[in-house]
Scaffold this motif. Structure first.
Motif, short mmCIF file in Angstrom:
data_model
loop_
_atom_site.label_atom_id
_atom_site.label_comp_id
_atom_site.label_asym_id
_atom_site.label_seq_id
_atom_site.Cartn_x
_atom_site.Cartn_y
_atom_site.Cartn_z
N HIS A 79 0.86 -1.20 0.00
CA HIS A 79 0.00 0.00 0.00
C HIS A 79 0.88 1.24 0.00
N HIS A 81 1.61 5.32 -1.89
CA HIS A 81 1.23 6.42 -2.79
C HIS A 81 2.54 7.03 -3.27
N HIS A 245 -9.50 1.92 1.37
CA HIS A 245 -9.05 2.66 2.55
C HIS A 245 -10.30 2.83 3.41
N HIS A 268 -6.13 0.31 6.93
CA HIS A 268 -6.13 1.30 8.02
C HIS A 268 -6.89 0.84 9.27
N ASP A 319 2.57 2.91 3.98
CA ASP A 319 1.60 3.91 3.49
C ASP A 319 2.35 5.17 3.06
ZN LIG Z 1 -3.24 5.12 1.52
#
Ligand SMILES: [Zn+2]
Length: 413
Positions: A79, A81, A245, A268, A319
């Motif tokens: 996971h 970004h 998410h 999460h 994350d």
């Molecule tokens: Zn995320």
């Protein structure tokens, strides 16, 4: 006559093979440990895993004496970004001094600020920056990484990110698993208009570029449950698998949507009620948890022990995002030890075999004959030192498909 292979790593005090997905509290047998063993690699795959007594049967062009260290599968971050431009170090300071994430977002900061910077940045530059970040991850043992889109300010810049991810995936030596993410509604869009265009333009493009997953940031301040359902179900109908998410900032029943839609992971879970966590734990859905996000953004730990007591499948993630630039999977393992009280056996499972399962990635995440030779050699004599012994240079070697991608400077060949 000995059997000729490409690479042999021997004198391994433990080979933590993790033959299958680990549910609940990991027991030593779940780890599949081979003591005082060696690994023979051929053509990028694990050719043989065994004990020292059989070492004489094999030969290799390159041999590494692990000097009583351990081998674990290459780490997997399921996971991130990672594809974006710019930084938000000033906002990080604000969060440290007590600001709420949604407060920053409503003032034009947070994701929307990164969207503006990302959209101004060229495709080439985005690729270059992302590749650089990936190789930072490699130094912390990562051999497979999931990367989400989601920082485009409009449909065209989201298309640019889909294309950039396609190039990144081709250009790096580790496995990159691409996910199409509906992050937040970009400024200037009507909610319905953006969602409709996301569904009609971005989903087909992602499918065309061999994306595997669709994800949505379902939370207060992002997409609500009905919007998330629409995005995910359209993605699933187009052949993508859902991730979500959920409950990072507030509980608005996003985790229930994850259950309803059969998401492969629910990520999460900081504000999820116990009853919902129990349902997730009893399903085959992977709970992907981030210590750094829990500390700095959610400011609340997920109820990890309810997941474990009910036999849940847990994976860990950095994350990584411009909200907090964590490029270090070892740090994530350490933080999971401190903040989640996750036992070392679970930490190893959560960053290897369970993460691989959440990505539906076959032939990685375990040290098994025929699997990709993705390995990390850690400078400790037992997996029990993970989270316990914290020091620089914990990693001796990072190996991807039999190739040494990183070795600490004091390792001689
Ligand atoms: Zn995320």
């Amino acid at each position: 006559m000995s059997i000729k292979t490409d690479l042999i790593i021997y004198n391994l005090s433990e080979i933590v093979s993790l033959p299958q997905v680990v549910r609940g509290f990991a027991k030593e047998k779940d780890l599949g440990i081979i003591y005082d063993g060696f690994i023979a690699i051929k053509d990028g795959k694990i050719f043989y895993v065994g004990e020292r007594k059989d070492l004489y049967k094999f030969d290799a062009s390159l041999k590494i004496d692990a000097e009583n260290s351990i081998a674990i599968p290459g780490l997997i971050d399921p996971h991130t970004h990672l594809i974006y431009a710019g930084a938000r170090e000033d906002e990080y300071e604000m969060i440290l001094s007590g600001a709420e994430y949604n407060e920053i977002l409503s003032r034009g900061g947070g994701i929307t600020r990164t969207m503006r910077e990302t959209s101004k940045t060229s495709l080439d530059m985005l690729v270059k920056e992302t590749v650089k970040r990936i190789y930072e991850f490699v130094k912390s043992g990562v051999t497979t990484i999931e990367i989400k889109t989601g920082y485009g300010i409009d449909i065209d810049s989201e298309l640019k990110l889909v294309r950039a991810l396609e190039i990144v995936r081709r250009d790096v030596e580790i496995d990159v698993i691409p996910t199409l993410l509906a992050h937040v509604i970009p400024p200037g869009f009507e909610r319905k208009e953006f969602i409709d265009r996301f569904v009609s333009t971005l989903i087909p493009e992602a499918v065309k570029k061999d994306f595997l997953f669709i994800d949505v940031f379902c939370d207060s301040g992002a997409f609500n449950v009905d919007e998330s359902r629409k995005i995910l179900s359209n993605g699933v109908s187009a052949g993508l698998k859902a991730r979500i998410h959920a409950d990072e900032l507030a509980y608005i029943k996003c985790s229930d949507l994850g259950l309803e839609i059969g998401s492969v992971s629910i990520d999460h879970l900081n504000n999820t009620p116990r009853k919902v966590l129990e349902k997730i734990a009893k399903s085959d859905i992977v709970a992907i948890l981030s210590p750094t996000t829990s500390i700095y953004i959610a400011k609340k730990m997920p109820d990890v022990y309810t997941l474990l007591r009910n036999n849940g499948i847990i994976a860990l993630t950095t994350d990584h995002s411009p909200a907090l630039m964590n490029l270090d999977m070892i740090e994530t393992m350490n933080l999971a030890s401190i903040y989640f009280s996750l036992p070392p056996a679970n930490i190893v499972a959560a960053t290897t075999v369970n993460a691989a399962y959440s990505l539906r990635a076959e032939k990685i995440g375990s040290i098994k004959e025929g699997f990709q030779a993705d390995l990390v050699i850690l400078n400790v004599k037992s997996y029990r030192y993970i989270g316990y012994l914290r020091k620089r240079d914990l990693i001796k070697y990072v190996i991807k498909r039999g190739k040494i991608l990183y070795r600490s400077s004091n390792q001689k060949l």
